[in-house]
Design an enzyme around this catalytic site. Structure first.
Site, mmCIF file in Angstrom:
data_model
loop_
_atom_site.group_PDB
_atom_site.id
_atom_site.type_symbol
_atom_site.label_atom_id
_atom_site.label_comp_id
_atom_site.label_asym_id
_atom_site.label_seq_id
_atom_site.Cartn_x
_atom_site.Cartn_y
_atom_site.Cartn_z
ATOM 1 C CB CYS A 67 -0.867 0.047 1.249
ATOM 2 S SG CYS A 67 -1.794 -1.442 1.536
ATOM 3 N NE ARG A 95 4.806 1.668 -1.036
ATOM 4 C CZ ARG A 95 5.700 1.684 -0.073
ATOM 5 N NH1 ARG A 95 6.819 2.341 -0.246
ATOM 6 N NH2 ARG A 95 5.498 1.042 1.059
ATOM 7 C CD1 TRP A 140 -1.011 -6.428 -0.371
ATOM 8 C CD2 TRP A 140 -0.082 -6.113 -2.352
ATOM 9 N NE1 TRP A 140 -0.354 -7.573 -0.711
ATOM 10 C CE2 TRP A 140 0.229 -7.413 -1.923
ATOM 11 C CE3 TRP A 140 0.416 -5.676 -3.597
ATOM 12 C CZ2 TRP A 140 0.995 -8.289 -2.664
ATOM 13 C CZ3 TRP A 140 1.190 -6.545 -4.319
ATOM 14 C CH2 TRP A 140 1.463 -7.837 -3.865
ATOM 15 C CG ASN A 162 0.454 2.133 3.654
ATOM 16 O OD1 ASN A 162 -0.627 2.171 3.094
ATOM 17 N ND2 ASN A 162 1.558 2.679 3.163
ATOM 18 N N GLY A 163 -0.337 -1.152 6.657
ATOM 19 C CA GLY A 163 -0.044 -1.987 7.817
ATOM 20 C C GLY A 163 -1.239 -2.871 8.129
ATOM 21 C CD GLU A 178 18.660 -12.110 -7.616
ATOM 22 O OE1 GLU A 178 17.980 -12.510 -6.651
ATOM 23 O OE2 GLU A 178 18.300 -11.175 -8.351
ATOM 24 C CE LYS A 197 15.609 -9.856 -9.803
ATOM 25 N NZ LYS A 197 16.417 -9.324 -8.747
ATOM 26 C CD GLU A 218 11.620 -10.703 -8.667
ATOM 27 O OE1 GLU A 218 10.848 -10.379 -7.764
ATOM 28 O OE2 GLU A 218 12.830 -10.465 -8.635
ATOM 29 C CG HIS A 243 22.083 -36.443 -4.671
ATOM 30 N ND1 HIS A 243 22.535 -37.700 -4.352
ATOM 31 C CD2 HIS A 243 23.190 -35.660 -4.741
ATOM 32 C CE1 HIS A 243 23.859 -37.678 -4.221
ATOM 33 N NE2 HIS A 243 24.278 -36.443 -4.448
ATOM 34 C CE LYS A 264 12.468 -1.641 -5.483
ATOM 35 N NZ LYS A 264 13.358 -2.694 -6.028
HETATM 36 C C1 F6R Z 1 13.474 -9.375 -6.061
HETATM 37 C C2 F6R Z 1 13.112 -8.437 -5.072
HETATM 38 C C3 F6R Z 1 12.640 -8.918 -3.719
HETATM 39 C C4 F6R Z 1 13.351 -8.090 -2.664
HETATM 40 C C5 F6R Z 1 12.849 -8.427 -1.250
HETATM 41 C C6 F6R Z 1 13.572 -7.626 -0.191
HETATM 42 O O1 F6R Z 1 13.942 -8.798 -7.235
HETATM 43 O O2 F6R Z 1 13.230 -7.283 -5.322
HETATM 44 O O3 F6R Z 1 12.840 -10.275 -3.523
HETATM 45 O O4 F6R Z 1 14.727 -8.342 -2.779
HETATM 46 O O5 F6R Z 1 11.473 -8.181 -1.168
HETATM 47 O O6 F6R Z 1 13.394 -6.255 -0.369
HETATM 48 P P1 F6R Z 1 14.353 -5.221 0.333
HETATM 49 O O7 F6R Z 1 15.709 -5.382 -0.274
HETATM 50 O O8 F6R Z 1 13.747 -3.878 0.066
HETATM 51 O O9 F6R Z 1 14.360 -5.569 1.786
#
Ligand code: F6R
Length: 613
Positions: A2, A27, A76, A102-103, A483, A487, A490, A506, A608
């Protein structure tokens, strides 16, 4: 998650609020709304809200929506589905109070039941509506008093902004565990949950601590604790270029941010490398050599990509400093009643500095007397403020949900930390200098990887057709694979699973056939031969291969019908190679998602920064 915006000043609020909400779209959200207080003494609250995108809301806001005080929100869904009724702002029964939040209010169910019993008709399924009613029913004689009284009955987390028709000159805001930044303009004030919504108007900001309230009027702000005793929060000027929040000529922020990496990596390293002594300068750690030497263990905590890069970092620390180090998902940490030791250094890693799971892990460690340093990008964010010291990432604003440039700088932060921890122990000056020189070469080499974009785009276009992929690597390469898979999944929504290459036989090998490509991380190092042997096992089962490797690595005689693509990245020092391979995988994911026609910056179901548990 949010987003909140608010404005009080001399301009019409609605256009500013809608513009601000547009800047919070990254976000993640599913509905949006605004409320303004109309002009004049008989001030009336006007609310417009709608499920869907901010542009749907813009179409719905009536032309006559005048008011110079207002709040807005992108929601959200947590309590109740995404529909118009559940969108914020929420209002009380009389229509005097509007709240954006928010929260999560943990005791919302009990409070809702209490309100219903008292005859209040609840119009939404949300926890937030409860706050509007509690504020509306409060008999305190100031708005601050009403908000504080309502918050006194609430358990949970909040970033909150409140309007009240009887107090048309102000917005009251409050914070507990959810980000909220006050923006200070010239006879106008702003509030937002993210700098992105503010920077067009001001870069002079003030932060609230948890458990604090603030009143914003056109002429300034005052801050209080929940018991309404005043507290001083001073304003700071941020050095932020508002253009960083525009994608410019790029089709997405992710593309822009990937391409910024040579420059942002350079910024991260600037002034922090010591060629003479083969070490790093990290003043923000607030630890001298003696304290650094006393560390017996390092525990890295982060979520998602930050956790995976944390795993790369823990590997670097163990390798260079020979201190036992590991990384753990911050979201799991505090629920297993962790043992917090005084001679362990805890490292919290977070781009936003607001990820609730990481923040709560930090608070748990500090509650138990542990020492935490932060690797954080957003200056003044909750995690940065909660830590004992830290290393800012200097990546500049990262808008795309998929983290790229911040992640690269996290890796560099770990390299700098590992170097320093190593040099106060047994890492030789020669090795220290070798790594300093490797770090100095990295920004340019990142540029060389990025220059391979056309070839990677072509390859990604072919990979995008696969429903399911494996990403594999060993030791330093394993977090790179994790990683890479993260990526890929997602933004392309393909099933991408990471494994240690050594684990393939395995179990996962059973899934390999010509429809399941394997993206293998194969650096030129002490494990090359073993990695290559595993590639042969995959190829023998007709599994297509994409090998991220170094030019000198020979893949041997793979079966003639095998589908093999190579991505050769420049070599650096073996400890630093992982980040160059990671950058190649960023481009691969990006182009796969582009080929599939996805909205790169707004991946479905993702936000985000994840500010609720
Ligand atoms: C992936 C991504 C998320 C963040 C995770 C932590 O590309 O962006 O997996 O890495 O939500 O976010 P931060 O770094 O803001 O704590």
């Amino acid at each position: 998650m949010c987003g909140i915006v608010g404005y009080v000043g001399g301009q019409q609020a609605a256009p500013l609020l809608l513009e601000g909400l547009g800047r919070l779209e990254h976000r993640g959200y599913d509905s949006a709304g605004v409320a303004v207080l109309g002009p004049g003494k008989e001030s009336r609250l006007r609310v417009a809200k709608k499920a869907g995108r901010v542009r749907d809301l813009v179409d719905q806001v009536p032309k006559r929506f005048a008011g110079k005080v207002g709040i807005g929100h992108t929601r959200w869904a947590t309590h109740g589905p995404a529909n118009d009724a559940n969108a914020h702002p929420h209002v009380d029964t009389k229509g005097d109070v509007a709240v954006v939040h928010n929260g999560i209010i943990d005791n919302a169910a009990a409070l809702r039941a209490g309100l219903a019993e008292a005859g209040v008709e609840l119009l939404s399924d949300t926890d937030t509506e409860v706050l509007a009613h509690l504020i509306g029913l409060s008999e305190a004689d100031t708005l601050e008093g009403k908000v504080a009284e309502a918050l006194g009955r609430v358990e949970g987390t909040y970033g909150l902004a409140v309007l009240h028709a009887a107090y048309p000159d102000r917005i009251v805001v409050a914070r507990n565990g959810s980000p909220l930044i006050i923006g200070i303009g010239d006879h106008e004030m702003f509030v937002a949950s993210d700098l992105a919504a503010l920077v067009r108007y001001t870069t002079r900001v003030a932060h609230l601590d948890d458990g604090e309230l603030a009143t914003l009027t056109a002429d300034g702000f005052s801050t209080y604790r929940l018991d309404l005793t005043s507290v001083t929060r001073s304003a700071i000027d941020l050095e932020i270029d508002a253009d960083a929040y525009d994608a410019g000529e790029h089709d997405s922020f992710m593309h822009k941010e990937m391409l910024e990496q040579p420059e942002s990596a350079e910024r991260m390293l600037r002034g922090r490398l010591d060629e003479r002594f083969g070490t790093s300068h990290l003043g923000g750690l607030h630890m001298d050599a003696r304290e650094l030497r006393a560390i017996r263990r390092v525990k890295v905590l982060g979520c998602g990509s930050a956790y995976y890069v944390g795993q790369m970092g823990a590997g670097l620390i163990e390798e260079l400093a020979r201190i036992p180090a590991d990384a753990e998902a911050a979201s799991e940490f505090r629920y297993r009643n962790p043992i917090v030791e005084p001679d362990t250094l805890y490292v919290a890693v977070s781009q936003s500095g607001e990820t609730i799971d990481t923040l709560l892990a930090v608070q748990e460690i500090r509650r138990k007397g542990g020492k935490v340093v932060g690797l954080v990008n957003v200056v003044g964010s909750a995690i940065a403020r909660e830590c004992d010291g830290g290393i800012y990432l200097h990546a500049g604003p990262e808008v795309a949900v998929a983290s790229t440039k911040a992640l690269t700088n996290m890796f560099l932060g770990f390299a700098l930390l590992a170097l320093q921890l190593g040099r106060v122990r047994d890492l030789s000056i020669a090795d220290g200098r070798r790594l300093v020189s490797g770090l100095q070469r990295l920004p340019e080499q990142i540029g060389e990887v990025l220059a391979q974009e056309p070839a990677l785009a072509e390859l990604a276009g072919r990979l995008a057709g696969a429903e399911s992929l494996f990403f594999v690597g060993r030791v330093r390469g394993y977090p790179v694979a994790r990683e890479g898979a993260q990526k890929f999944k997602e933004i392309s929504y393909r099933h991408a699973e990471a494994y240690q290459t050594s684990e393939l036989k395995h179990g996962p090998l059973a899934l390999i056939d010509d429809s399941v490509p394997t993206v293998a991380v194969v650096p030129e190092d002490e494990l090359t031969e073993r990695n290559v042997a595993a590639l042969h096992e995959v190829a023998a089962r007709r599994g297509p291969l994409v090998v991220v490797t170094h030019p000198a690595v020979e893949l041997g005689d793979l079966p003639s019908q095998a589908s093999v693509d190579r991505i050769d990245v420049p070599r650096n020092e073996r400890e630093l190679d992982p980040i160059l391979m990671t950058v190649a995988l960023q481009l691969l994911s990006y182009h796969a998602a582009l080929a599939l026609g996805h909205d790169i910056d707004k991946p479905r179901n993702l936000a985000k920064s994840v500010t609720v548990e």
